[in-house]
Design a protein around this motif. Sequence first.
Motif, mmCIF file in Angstrom:
data_model
loop_
_atom_site.group_PDB
_atom_site.id
_atom_site.type_symbol
_atom_site.label_atom_id
_atom_site.label_comp_id
_atom_site.label_asym_id
_atom_site.label_seq_id
_atom_site.Cartn_x
_atom_site.Cartn_y
_atom_site.Cartn_z
ATOM 1 N N THR A 51 0.814 -1.214 0.000
ATOM 2 C CA THR A 51 0.000 0.000 0.000
ATOM 3 C C THR A 51 0.850 1.269 0.000
ATOM 4 O O THR A 51 0.314 2.372 0.096
ATOM 5 N N LYS A 52 2.176 1.110 -0.099
ATOM 6 C CA LYS A 52 3.108 2.245 -0.210
ATOM 7 C C LYS A 52 3.050 3.165 1.018
ATOM 8 O O LYS A 52 3.299 4.363 0.909
ATOM 9 N N ARG A 53 2.691 2.607 2.157
ATOM 10 C CA ARG A 53 2.631 3.421 3.369
ATOM 11 C C ARG A 53 4.003 3.932 3.772
ATOM 12 O O ARG A 53 4.136 4.985 4.375
ATOM 13 N N TYR A 54 5.047 3.173 3.415
ATOM 14 C CA TYR A 54 6.416 3.594 3.672
ATOM 15 C C TYR A 54 7.162 3.865 2.369
ATOM 16 O O TYR A 54 8.352 3.607 2.253
ATOM 17 N N GLY A 55 6.450 4.363 1.378
ATOM 18 C CA GLY A 55 7.097 4.689 0.116
ATOM 19 C C GLY A 55 7.501 3.486 -0.690
ATOM 20 O O GLY A 55 8.477 3.534 -1.442
ATOM 21 N N ASN A 56 6.772 2.381 -0.558
ATOM 22 C CA ASN A 56 7.036 1.157 -1.327
ATOM 23 C C ASN A 56 8.434 0.594 -1.053
ATOM 24 O O ASN A 56 9.079 0.042 -1.933
ATOM 25 N N LYS A 57 8.921 0.756 0.175
ATOM 26 C CA LYS A 57 10.231 0.243 0.551
ATOM 27 C C LYS A 57 10.120 -0.615 1.805
ATOM 28 O O LYS A 57 9.218 -0.425 2.615
ATOM 29 N N LYS A 58 11.063 -1.540 1.940
ATOM 30 C CA LYS A 58 11.171 -2.325 3.162
ATOM 31 C C LYS A 58 12.219 -1.651 4.049
ATOM 32 O O LYS A 58 13.401 -1.655 3.729
ATOM 33 N N VAL A 59 11.772 -1.060 5.133
ATOM 34 C CA VAL A 59 12.668 -0.342 6.036
ATOM 35 C C VAL A 59 12.535 -0.922 7.439
ATOM 36 O O VAL A 59 11.496 -1.476 7.808
ATOM 37 N N PHE A 60 13.612 -0.761 8.232
ATOM 38 C CA PHE A 60 13.644 -1.364 9.559
ATOM 39 C C PHE A 60 12.595 -0.752 10.482
ATOM 40 O O PHE A 60 12.185 -1.378 11.459
ATOM 41 N N ARG A 61 12.155 0.451 10.182
ATOM 42 C CA ARG A 61 11.125 1.097 10.999
ATOM 43 C C ARG A 61 9.823 0.285 10.996
ATOM 44 O O ARG A 61 9.061 0.324 11.962
ATOM 45 N N MET A 62 9.571 -0.436 9.909
ATOM 46 C CA MET A 62 8.394 -1.318 9.849
ATOM 47 C C MET A 62 8.461 -2.383 10.927
ATOM 48 O O MET A 62 7.455 -2.703 11.573
ATOM 49 N N VAL A 63 9.654 -2.951 11.108
ATOM 50 C CA VAL A 63 9.846 -4.003 12.110
ATOM 51 C C VAL A 63 9.542 -3.468 13.505
ATOM 52 O O VAL A 63 8.842 -4.104 14.300
ATOM 53 N N LEU A 64 10.058 -2.276 13.794
ATOM 54 C CA LEU A 64 9.845 -1.683 15.114
ATOM 55 C C LEU A 64 8.373 -1.356 15.336
ATOM 56 O O LEU A 64 7.836 -1.600 16.426
ATOM 57 N N GLU A 65 7.714 -0.806 14.321
ATOM 58 C CA GLU A 65 6.283 -0.506 14.450
ATOM 59 C C GLU A 65 5.482 -1.769 14.721
ATOM 60 O O GLU A 65 4.634 -1.810 15.621
ATOM 61 N N MET A 66 5.757 -2.806 13.939
ATOM 62 C CA MET A 66 5.041 -4.075 14.093
ATOM 63 C C MET A 66 5.268 -4.660 15.487
ATOM 64 O O MET A 66 4.312 -5.074 16.162
ATOM 65 N N GLN A 67 6.515 -4.683 15.927
ATOM 66 C CA GLN A 67 6.834 -5.285 17.220
ATOM 67 C C GLN A 67 6.230 -4.505 18.375
ATOM 68 O O GLN A 67 5.697 -5.096 19.331
ATOM 69 N N ILE A 68 6.297 -3.193 18.318
ATOM 70 C CA ILE A 68 5.754 -2.364 19.409
ATOM 71 C C ILE A 68 4.248 -2.557 19.529
ATOM 72 O O ILE A 68 3.722 -2.789 20.629
ATOM 73 N N CYS A 69 3.544 -2.474 18.413
ATOM 74 C CA CYS A 69 2.079 -2.549 18.457
ATOM 75 C C CYS A 69 1.591 -3.945 18.842
ATOM 76 O O CYS A 69 0.680 -4.094 19.669
ATOM 77 N N VAL A 70 2.208 -4.969 18.258
ATOM 78 C CA VAL A 70 1.798 -6.346 18.556
ATOM 79 C C VAL A 70 2.134 -6.698 20.001
ATOM 80 O O VAL A 70 1.323 -7.322 20.705
ATOM 81 N N SER A 71 3.310 -6.312 20.464
ATOM 82 C CA SER A 71 3.702 -6.607 21.849
ATOM 83 C C SER A 71 2.812 -5.883 22.847
ATOM 84 O O SER A 71 2.534 -6.407 23.938
ATOM 85 N N PHE A 72 2.375 -4.673 22.499
ATOM 86 C CA PHE A 72 1.476 -3.940 23.387
ATOM 87 C C PHE A 72 0.169 -4.709 23.578
ATOM 88 O O PHE A 72 -0.292 -4.900 24.718
ATOM 89 N N VAL A 73 -0.413 -5.175 22.481
ATOM 90 C CA VAL A 73 -1.669 -5.937 22.571
ATOM 91 C C VAL A 73 -1.442 -7.240 23.335
ATOM 92 O O VAL A 73 -2.231 -7.604 24.218
ATOM 93 N N ALA A 74 -0.353 -7.946 23.026
ATOM 94 C CA ALA A 74 -0.057 -9.207 23.702
ATOM 95 C C ALA A 74 0.171 -8.987 25.193
ATOM 96 O O ALA A 74 -0.260 -9.795 26.028
ATOM 97 N N SER A 75 0.829 -7.893 25.561
ATOM 98 C CA SER A 75 1.079 -7.592 26.972
ATOM 99 C C SER A 75 -0.219 -7.331 27.722
ATOM 100 O O SER A 75 -0.381 -7.759 28.869
ATOM 101 N N VAL A 76 -1.137 -6.614 27.078
ATOM 102 C CA VAL A 76 -2.438 -6.350 27.708
ATOM 103 C C VAL A 76 -3.182 -7.656 27.959
ATOM 104 O O VAL A 76 -3.746 -7.889 29.038
ATOM 105 N N VAL A 77 -3.176 -8.542 26.966
ATOM 106 C CA VAL A 77 -3.850 -9.843 27.107
ATOM 107 C C VAL A 77 -3.226 -10.640 28.253
ATOM 108 O O VAL A 77 -3.941 -11.201 29.103
ATOM 109 N N CYS A 78 -1.888 -10.695 28.297
ATOM 110 C CA CYS A 78 -1.199 -11.460 29.346
ATOM 111 C C CYS A 78 -1.400 -10.833 30.722
ATOM 112 O O CYS A 78 -1.519 -11.546 31.727
ATOM 113 N N LEU A 79 -1.434 -9.502 30.777
ATOM 114 C CA LEU A 79 -1.650 -8.824 32.059
ATOM 115 C C LEU A 79 -3.044 -9.106 32.599
ATOM 116 O O LEU A 79 -3.219 -9.349 33.805
#
Length: 392
Positions: A240-268
């Motif tokens: 969807t070209k949200r990051y300019g049609n590139k694979k950048v490391f910032r995608m990894v950090l965004e994915m990990q932060i958001c997914v871990s936040f949801v998982a942490s809430v569930v585990c808590l």
Amino acid sequence: MSEASKQTTRHEESEHLQNPEPDQILSQRRSLIVTQRKWWLSVSLCLFLVVLGDSLVMLLLNFFYVQDNREDSDQDLQYTGTWTQALIQNAAFPILIPLFFIFRSPKQNPETNNTRFLSFRILFLYMSLGVLVAAHSKLFALGKLYANYGVFTLISAIQLIFTAIFTAIINRFKFNRWIIISILLTIVIYVFGSPEFGGEPDENEEFYNIQAWLTFAGSVAFALSLCFFQLGFEKLLVKTKRYGNKKVFRMVLEMQICVSFVASVVCLVGLIASGEYKELKDDSQRFKKGDTYYVLSLVGLALSWQVWSVGLIGLVLYVSGLFGDVVHMCTSPLVALIVVLAFDFMDDDFSWPRIGALIGTTLALGSYFYSMHKKNKKEMMELDRRENSVEV
């Protein structure tokens, strides 16, 4: 400009794209070489993070179990805080937030449209993945609670088979003989080279029927999460070209932060609802080295899990979920060697099967890397063919 002139201009542009000038071919070749070098560096960095994170996790887990001092009290020999274990795997995500803002983001492509629907799909992706990650964290913790080392390892090894199946169905992944060889070798490596973990249940604490299904379900959940990570990158964050049609490391950090936040809430929520949080005080008091080391070991574990997760998700972004699982499982002989050197378990040593598994790791990863090298070489040969056709 008349309609005829416009059509002539479009025709000339089309011919120019189909028959590029030699300078343009040279520019494309240089760009491809630079892109491939950056790609190999990114993959190498993520691979290092997986090995480092996996090693630290196993060292700290065994340190925690050794210091837990359950053999001297009227307690189960294994650590029963499964919601705590699941929470620790996800709770240290805030450490990644400063890195997320440090890494620059390419400008969003103006072709991106329907941002409201796109945001809803991304939010749904993060929610689903968070629940899935929390589920396999909890299920693996429960599996270790009821399983001995051998049975748990055998059942866990089949997760790579599930990953391969789900990757073929969900991500339309195309296999070749080198990747198939790598998968088969990796399964054998994991079975014979996995490290021991402390807190293994005593014979009277083993319940194979329950444990088998829990570990089986955890393997399925882990395989699914890798495939959905890859699908999210390809269909939402890249396509969807949200990051300019590139694979950048910032995608990894965004994915990990958001997914871990949801998982942490569930585990808590699970930790509080189950009443397991009441046991934390007793656990800290039973810790041989005291409260300070108890807290430090949990913090170290949480940070190590984040290092491992970032490396793993990075491999999913730059290569595939299947490759991420292959690397994760291939690290087991090296981690086993580190654990043997660090801890003196009664029956644990770096035996010949593990030495063979360590050698097999080179073959398994080498086979997969050779497959990726052939793909990159094919792209370069295609440019060479186009360059030769221009010269003629």
